[in-house]
Write a protein that holds these residues in place. Sequence first.
Motif, short mmCIF file in Angstrom:
data_model
loop_
_atom_site.label_atom_id
_atom_site.label_comp_id
_atom_site.label_asym_id
_atom_site.label_seq_id
_atom_site.Cartn_x
_atom_site.Cartn_y
_atom_site.Cartn_z
N LEU A 101 0.38 -1.68 0.13
CA LEU A 101 -0.17 0.31 0.06
C LEU A 101 1.35 1.06 -0.15
O LEU A 101 0.00 2.37 -0.05
CB LEU A 101 -0.75 -0.17 0.80
CG LEU A 101 -1.58 -1.29 1.61
CD1 LEU A 101 -2.68 -0.92 2.75
CD2 LEU A 101 -2.97 -1.06 0.17
N ASN A 102 2.11 1.43 0.05
CA ASN A 102 3.21 2.11 0.48
C ASN A 102 2.46 3.06 1.55
O ASN A 102 2.83 4.63 1.69
CB ASN A 102 3.29 3.40 -0.39
CG ASN A 102 3.74 4.17 -1.08
OD1 ASN A 102 5.06 3.48 0.23
ND2 ASN A 102 4.17 4.45 -1.75
N LEU A 103 2.07 2.44 2.88
CA LEU A 103 0.96 3.26 4.02
C LEU A 103 2.64 3.05 4.81
O LEU A 103 2.74 2.06 5.55
CB LEU A 103 0.39 2.25 4.81
CG LEU A 103 -0.44 2.91 6.17
CD1 LEU A 103 -0.95 4.51 5.23
CD2 LEU A 103 -1.18 2.13 6.06
N VAL B 44 5.18 5.79 8.07
CA VAL B 44 5.05 7.24 8.68
C VAL B 44 4.95 8.38 7.54
O VAL B 44 4.68 9.74 8.33
CB VAL B 44 5.57 6.61 9.44
CG1 VAL B 44 5.40 8.09 10.10
CG2 VAL B 44 5.05 5.48 10.48
N ASP B 45 6.21 8.25 6.61
CA ASP B 45 6.08 9.42 5.89
C ASP B 45 5.02 10.18 5.07
O ASP B 45 5.32 11.72 4.80
CB ASP B 45 7.44 9.40 5.02
CG ASP B 45 8.32 8.88 6.76
OD1 ASP B 45 8.45 9.64 7.29
OD2 ASP B 45 9.80 8.11 5.67
N ASN B 46 4.61 8.91 4.70
CA ASN B 46 3.76 9.20 3.17
C ASN B 46 2.34 9.95 3.91
O ASN B 46 1.84 9.21 4.67
CB ASN B 46 3.42 7.55 2.75
CG ASN B 46 2.63 7.65 1.71
OD1 ASN B 46 2.29 9.36 0.92
ND2 ASN B 46 2.55 6.68 1.27
N SER B 47 2.33 10.82 4.14
CA SER B 47 1.23 12.02 3.52
C SER B 47 0.21 12.02 3.27
O SER B 47 -0.88 11.91 3.60
CB SER B 47 2.05 13.27 3.60
OG SER B 47 2.36 13.52 2.82
#
Length: 448
Positions: free
Chosen positions: A30-32, A34-37
């Motif tokens: 999911l590319n989930l 902490v940095d992915n806003s």
Amino acid sequence: MMHAGFLLLIILIDGVSCKVCSYQDVLDYLNLTVDNSVFKLTRPVLDHTHTTVVKLDVYLYAILAVVEKTQTFIPFIWATIQWNNERISWDPAQFCGITRLSVPENLLWKPDLFIYEMTQKDEAPLSPYLQVSYNGTVSSEDEMRVVSTCKMDVHKFPFDTQECNMTIGSAIHFVEEMRFFPYSNSSRATQFSRELMKTQGEWEFLQLSISSTNITLQNKSWELLVYTVTIKRRPLLHVINFLLPILFFLIMDLASFFIADHRGEKLSFKVTVLLAISVLLLILNDILPSMSNKTPLIATYCIVIFALMLLSLLETILVTYLMEKDSKDELQDNKEDKHKLVQTENYNTGEKETGCSCICRVTKRKKQPELLPVEEVNNIIQSGESHVLLLILDELKKLQKNAYLHHGCKEESTKSVYWAKRINRAFFVFYVVTVLLFLSFIFMEWNS
Ligand SMILES: *[C@@H]1O[C@H](CO)[C@@H](O)[C@H](O)[C@H]1NC(C)=O
Ligand SMILES: *[C@@H]1O[C@H](CO)[C@@H](O)[C@H](O)[C@H]1NC(C)=O
Ligand SMILES: *[C@@H]1O[C@H](CO)[C@@H](O)[C@H](O)[C@H]1NC(C)=O
């Protein structure tokens, strides 16, 4: 060669299921991170015209406090919030059948829900995790203590039923952006809350009903869900503490009509009862809120009973006054009688020419019996004891006769005593009738 054959064997035996999957694989997919806003900045829709549907489930866990004085209702609720995140979806088949996982709540966007009636922020930490499903459904479960305002009507206190609202909605998202739907209907929410609730204290939980409403301000609409909690007070404590004692005092006041008049005893008894009631009234001040558009029935109850008792006290004062006046008249009469007696009575024969009226007057003297002056008695004692005894006997006989005759001389009561008695009787009937009427009226009002 042999190594490759072994590997082939394993693949043949286990087929696809041999793959090991972790939740991290799903997050990576999911590319989930902490940095992915992307997941937290905006409402999670792929097209801005899509509506985010929020499903809400609220149950009542406990009723912590209901404060009439400040109109505060403090329940403990359990809320389940569910919405759809269009950026999230995975195929469970690709990840060994993982259908859901939990992520820290600060990783994802959350709807901005708030309770309109809430007057105090809840300090308790929210649940730290969100549940994420493969089809994009995100849910969060929170338990919280809601300090809310609730307009209470204490007209029927302590037999009252209160309805307190919890209006839940979004502060910034309009109805086109966010819709709210209850997860369960009123009867299910009521039943489930009943099962959850352990202790209820003074208040009995009746029902939790759910309704939906839109508010419109300057052409913009917000959708709100209104959870209405209906609770009923358990009146027993207040009945024992307050209503019954006042009723008992009233009965005591009624009973005091049978205390003999003439003396101040009845008066002081009534004053004592009245004072006792005014102490009870102080308790009422602690319970009821000062502002209330309709006078509480309990206040009417107290004031009317207080007024009735005050009236009866005044009546007693009047009757006592009339009686006293009468006895003063008598005393004057007695003085005149004495002169007459000195002139007319003959001790030796004991004969009296006076009729019934005269005898009655004599017997109704307050300072009975005026047998003989002390000096005279002393003289007689010195002269001869037997003579004295005979004299005393004679006097006693006369007294006895007078007392016997006294009963038959009612017409002799002076005018004021006559009126006092009539007033007393009339007032007693009025008092009893009024009390009965009033009590039945007020209990009917309480019951309705
Ligand atoms: C995942 O997110 C990072 C930034 O947070 C971005 O650089 C990267 O291209 C993204 N990968 C995919 C596959 O979208
Ligand atoms: C997603 O799956 C859950 C069960 O895991 C289900 O309750 C929910 O309704 C589904 N949502 C959608 C949008 O299909
Ligand atoms: C609130 O507005 C929505 C969208 O216009 C509509 O579907 C819904 O029926 C309205 N609800 C009520 C209670 O009027």
